[in-house]
Motif scaffolding. Structure first.
Motif, PDB file in Angstrom:
ATOM      1  N   ILE A  53      23.113 -13.905 -34.288  1.00 33.53           N
ATOM      2  CA  ILE A  53      22.796 -12.506 -35.007  1.00 33.53           C
ATOM      3  C   ILE A  53      21.551 -12.089 -34.241  1.00 33.53           C
ATOM      4  O   ILE A  53      21.211 -11.097 -34.239  1.00 33.53           O
ATOM      5  CB  ILE A  53      23.085 -12.855 -36.399  1.00 33.53           C
ATOM      6  N   SER A  54      20.746 -13.292 -34.218  1.00 34.55           N
ATOM      7  CA  SER A  54      19.211 -13.010 -34.064  1.00 34.55           C
ATOM      8  C   SER A  54      19.302 -12.768 -32.643  1.00 34.55           C
ATOM      9  O   SER A  54      18.363 -11.770 -32.097  1.00 34.55           O
ATOM     10  CB  SER A  54      18.496 -14.612 -33.927  1.00 34.55           C
ATOM     11  N   MET A  55      20.324 -13.056 -31.880  1.00 30.76           N
ATOM     12  CA  MET A  55      20.447 -12.521 -30.203  1.00 30.76           C
ATOM     13  C   MET A  55      21.174 -11.297 -29.906  1.00 30.76           C
ATOM     14  O   MET A  55      20.997 -10.623 -28.902  1.00 30.76           O
ATOM     15  CB  MET A  55      20.994 -13.608 -29.382  1.00 30.76           C
ATOM     16  N   ALA A  56      21.841 -10.698 -30.938  1.00 27.27           N
ATOM     17  CA  ALA A  56      22.835  -9.463 -30.803  1.00 27.27           C
ATOM     18  C   ALA A  56      21.934  -8.551 -30.052  1.00 27.27           C
ATOM     19  O   ALA A  56      22.612  -7.750 -29.381  1.00 27.27           O
ATOM     20  CB  ALA A  56      23.279  -9.309 -32.258  1.00 27.27           C
ATOM     21  N   ALA A  57      20.975  -8.199 -30.574  1.00 24.48           N
ATOM     22  CA  ALA A  57      19.858  -6.882 -30.053  1.00 24.48           C
ATOM     23  C   ALA A  57      19.890  -7.076 -28.699  1.00 24.48           C
ATOM     24  O   ALA A  57      19.779  -6.193 -27.991  1.00 24.48           O
ATOM     25  CB  ALA A  57      18.973  -6.663 -30.985  1.00 24.48           C
ATOM     26  N   GLU A  58      19.653  -8.409 -28.082  1.00 27.23           N
ATOM     27  CA  GLU A  58      19.435  -8.609 -26.920  1.00 27.23           C
ATOM     28  C   GLU A  58      20.723  -8.377 -26.034  1.00 27.23           C
ATOM     29  O   GLU A  58      20.540  -7.799 -24.840  1.00 27.23           O
ATOM     30  CB  GLU A  58      19.029 -10.026 -26.518  1.00 27.23           C
ATOM     31  N   VAL A  59      22.004  -8.637 -26.468  1.00 24.64           N
ATOM     32  CA  VAL A  59      23.357  -8.403 -25.822  1.00 24.64           C
ATOM     33  C   VAL A  59      23.680  -7.066 -25.899  1.00 24.64           C
ATOM     34  O   VAL A  59      24.130  -6.711 -25.041  1.00 24.64           O
ATOM     35  CB  VAL A  59      24.283  -9.507 -26.684  1.00 24.64           C
ATOM     36  N   TYR A  60      23.416  -6.330 -27.086  1.00 19.43           N
ATOM     37  CA  TYR A  60      24.117  -5.012 -27.210  1.00 19.43           C
ATOM     38  C   TYR A  60      23.173  -3.922 -27.237  1.00 19.43           C
ATOM     39  O   TYR A  60      23.303  -2.656 -27.053  1.00 19.43           O
ATOM     40  CB  TYR A  60      24.682  -5.049 -28.532  1.00 19.43           C
ATOM     41  N   GLY A  61      21.776  -4.097 -27.312  1.00 20.68           N
ATOM     42  CA  GLY A  61      20.758  -3.133 -27.773  1.00 20.68           C
ATOM     43  C   GLY A  61      21.114  -3.129 -29.203  1.00 20.68           C
ATOM     44  O   GLY A  61      21.892  -3.264 -29.845  1.00 20.68           O
ATOM     45  N   GLU A  62      19.861  -2.948 -29.907  1.00 16.47           N
ATOM     46  CA  GLU A  62      20.096  -2.786 -31.614  1.00 16.47           C
ATOM     47  C   GLU A  62      20.786  -1.748 -31.861  1.00 16.47           C
ATOM     48  O   GLU A  62      20.248  -0.217 -31.406  1.00 16.47           O
ATOM     49  CB  GLU A  62      18.592  -2.829 -31.990  1.00 16.47           C
ATOM     50  N   ARG A  63      21.795  -1.695 -32.680  1.00 16.78           N
ATOM     51  CA  ARG A  63      22.676  -0.773 -32.922  1.00 16.78           C
ATOM     52  C   ARG A  63      22.559  -0.665 -34.531  1.00 16.78           C
ATOM     53  O   ARG A  63      22.219  -1.591 -35.286  1.00 16.78           O
ATOM     54  CB  ARG A  63      23.934  -1.062 -32.602  1.00 16.78           C
ATOM     55  N   PRO A  64      23.114   0.365 -35.089  1.00 18.48           N
ATOM     56  CA  PRO A  64      23.079   0.606 -36.481  1.00 18.48           C
ATOM     57  C   PRO A  64      24.185  -0.109 -37.536  1.00 18.48           C
ATOM     58  O   PRO A  64      24.143   0.034 -38.608  1.00 18.48           O
ATOM     59  CB  PRO A  64      23.084   2.049 -36.756  1.00 18.48           C
ATOM     60  N   THR A  65      25.172  -0.401 -36.650  1.00 13.88           N
ATOM     61  CA  THR A  65      26.204  -1.290 -37.393  1.00 13.88           C
ATOM     62  C   THR A  65      26.610  -2.310 -36.651  1.00 13.88           C
ATOM     63  O   THR A  65      26.273  -2.767 -35.574  1.00 13.88           O
ATOM     64  CB  THR A  65      27.602  -0.321 -37.330  1.00 13.88           C
ATOM     65  N   MET A  66      27.349  -3.398 -37.493  1.00 14.81           N
ATOM     66  CA  MET A  66      27.715  -4.492 -37.125  1.00 14.81           C
ATOM     67  C   MET A  66      29.205  -4.867 -37.544  1.00 14.81           C
ATOM     68  O   MET A  66      29.524  -4.673 -38.603  1.00 14.81           O
ATOM     69  CB  MET A  66      26.812  -5.776 -37.516  1.00 14.81           C
ATOM     70  N   PHE A  67      30.072  -5.767 -36.753  1.00 16.62           N
ATOM     71  CA  PHE A  67      31.322  -6.055 -36.877  1.00 16.62           C
ATOM     72  C   PHE A  67      31.521  -7.622 -36.792  1.00 16.62           C
ATOM     73  O   PHE A  67      31.102  -8.169 -35.952  1.00 16.62           O
ATOM     74  CB  PHE A  67      32.260  -5.253 -36.031  1.00 16.62           C
ATOM     75  N   TRP A  68      31.930  -8.332 -37.940  1.00 17.18           N
ATOM     76  CA  TRP A  68      32.157  -9.651 -37.502  1.00 17.18           C
ATOM     77  C   TRP A  68      33.708  -9.976 -37.373  1.00 17.18           C
ATOM     78  O   TRP A  68      34.878  -9.520 -37.890  1.00 17.18           O
ATOM     79  CB  TRP A  68      32.176 -10.444 -39.023  1.00 17.18           C
ATOM     80  N   GLY A  69      34.031 -10.780 -36.324  1.00 20.15           N
ATOM     81  CA  GLY A  69      35.211 -11.217 -36.010  1.00 20.15           C
ATOM     82  C   GLY A  69      35.210 -12.783 -36.128  1.00 20.15           C
ATOM     83  O   GLY A  69      34.114 -13.473 -36.533  1.00 20.15           O
ATOM     84  N   ASP A  70      36.428 -13.583 -35.856  1.00 24.51           N
ATOM     85  CA  ASP A  70      37.575 -13.000 -35.593  1.00 24.51           C
ATOM     86  C   ASP A  70      38.473 -12.378 -36.512  1.00 24.51           C
ATOM     87  O   ASP A  70      38.171 -11.573 -37.343  1.00 24.51           O
ATOM     88  CB  ASP A  70      38.325 -13.942 -34.976  1.00 24.51           C
ATOM     89  N   SER A  71      39.732 -12.853 -37.030  1.00 20.18           N
ATOM     90  CA  SER A  71      40.564 -12.302 -37.938  1.00 20.18           C
ATOM     91  C   SER A  71      40.447 -12.220 -39.330  1.00 20.18           C
ATOM     92  O   SER A  71      40.911 -11.457 -40.102  1.00 20.18           O
ATOM     93  CB  SER A  71      42.001 -12.873 -37.361  1.00 20.18           C
ATOM     94  N   ASN A  72      39.627 -13.169 -39.694  1.00 16.79           N
ATOM     95  CA  ASN A  72      39.614 -13.434 -41.240  1.00 16.79           C
ATOM     96  C   ASN A  72      38.340 -14.088 -41.669  1.00 16.79           C
ATOM     97  O   ASN A  72      38.320 -15.293 -42.302  1.00 16.79           O
ATOM     98  CB  ASN A  72      40.756 -14.381 -41.661  1.00 16.79           C
ATOM     99  N   SER A  73      37.209 -13.271 -41.365  1.00 14.37           N
ATOM    100  CA  SER A  73      35.975 -14.180 -41.495  1.00 14.37           C
ATOM    101  C   SER A  73      35.506 -14.191 -43.150  1.00 14.37           C
ATOM    102  O   SER A  73      34.808 -15.239 -43.287  1.00 14.37           O
ATOM    103  CB  SER A  73      34.785 -13.405 -40.826  1.00 14.37           C
ATOM    104  N   ILE A  74      36.322 -13.638 -43.953  1.00 11.23           N
ATOM    105  CA  ILE A  74      36.044 -13.628 -45.092  1.00 11.23           C
ATOM    106  C   ILE A  74      36.665 -14.980 -45.734  1.00 11.23           C
ATOM    107  O   ILE A  74      36.226 -15.377 -46.985  1.00 11.23           O
ATOM    108  CB  ILE A  74      37.004 -12.392 -45.762  1.00 11.23           C
TER     109      ILE A  74
END
Length: 297
Positions: A53-74
């Motif tokens: 998560i801390s690296m995500a902005a470097e990978v994607y560029g900071e974006r306003p939404t986030m999605f958690w995978g894989d199929s059943n993170s809950i």
């Protein structure tokens, strides 16, 4: 270990930062699904997830939404999910939405409504659940691992918590033989859940899945585009929900979108005109539907 990418995400999360919280699927037995086959399910350590998560902005560029995978993170413990949510909003205080896939049976077995409310208050905004059908016969046939009543209970829990619920339905799942039961029973289940979103996909049997073999052997008959549109009409006609209905996938023949109940008449009229066209002139009608090669992307 480097940044891990979740291999799948909903079309609505195309522009989100994608975070892998769990790996693969803990159920992985659905007869229609080829995803995660041969892969063992595992939970990623919380510290690994927080690092990504801390690296995500470097990978994607900071974006306003986030999605958690894989199929059943809950499936992670509530306190672990809260820790991940707290970290996420500390790193990205302006984040507008965090969403995740989930499974109805997992919600029933691992969460309570108060726990889901805690997650909502911590910033989990939306869950994507695969209903597929409300027909108990079909649910068992496709080995979904949950009954219609369990789908209703889990869905109501999410709605009560305040988390926006996105339920998925597979059009054509019961073939020609069960299209009426599929449409009507699915509408009954959705009416009792009243999710924020209803998202439909049209069945494309995938080689290597048990359901593909069912259609190949003629145990069920794959519906034509006309059959699928009639099934869609039957489903929408029976819906009594306050939901956004979306055909947001290349598998679908027509872009049937609208807010229910206010747009129901317009949606039915749109379907009726295309059904009439297909009945009168099948070849011309097919040219107006989503091209077959796009449906297989």
């Amino acid at each position: 270990m480097g940044f891990e990418f979740p291999p799948y995400r909903p079309p609505s999360e195309a522009y989100s930062m994608l975070i892998r919280v769990t790996r693969n699927c803990p159920w992985n037995r659905c007869a229609f699904c080829i995803m995660y086959k041969g892969q063992k399910f595992s939970r990623r350590p919380v510290e690994e997830v927080k690092s990504d998560i801390s690296m995500a902005a470097e990978v994607y560029g900071e974006r306003p939404t986030m999605f958690w995978g894989d199929s059943n993170s809950i499936i992670l413990k509530t306190v672990e999910l809260e820790e991940i949510l707290d970290h996420t909003y500390n790193v990205y205080p302006n984040l507008e939405r965090i969403t995740s896939y989930a499974r109805a049976k997992t919600i029933l077995h691992t969460k309570t409504v108060p726990e889901l409310k805690r997650l909502h208050e911590a910033g989990l905004n939306r869950l994507h659940l695969g209903l597929e059908t409300g027909d108990d016969w079909l649910l068992k046939f496709i080995n979904k691992g949950a009954t219609a009543e369990e789908m209703i209970k889990a869905g109501r829990m999410v709605v009560e918590s305040g988390i926006h619920l996105s339920e998925y339905v597979i059009l054509g799942l019961g073939g020609v033989e069960r299209y009426e039961a599929h449409a009507k029973e699915t509408a009954k289940v959705l009416n009792q859940i009243d999710p924020a979103f209803i998202r439909v996909r049209t069945l494309i049997p995938v080689p290597g899945t048990p359901l593909y073999d069912v259609f190949q052997k003629g145990l069920l008959t794959l519906g034509s585009p006309l059959d699928v549109l009639k099934e869609t009409r039957m489903l929408i006609a029976d819906l009594e929900v306050n939901s956004e209905f979306l055909s947001d996938h290349v598998s679908n023949y027509l872009p049937v979108h609208g807010k229910l109940p206010e747009d129901k008449d317009d949606m039915l009229e749109f379907l009726d005109s295309n059904i009439e066209l297909l009945e009168m002139d099948p070849e011309t009608g097919r040219k107006l539907l989503q091209p077959e090669y796009l449906r297989r992307l």
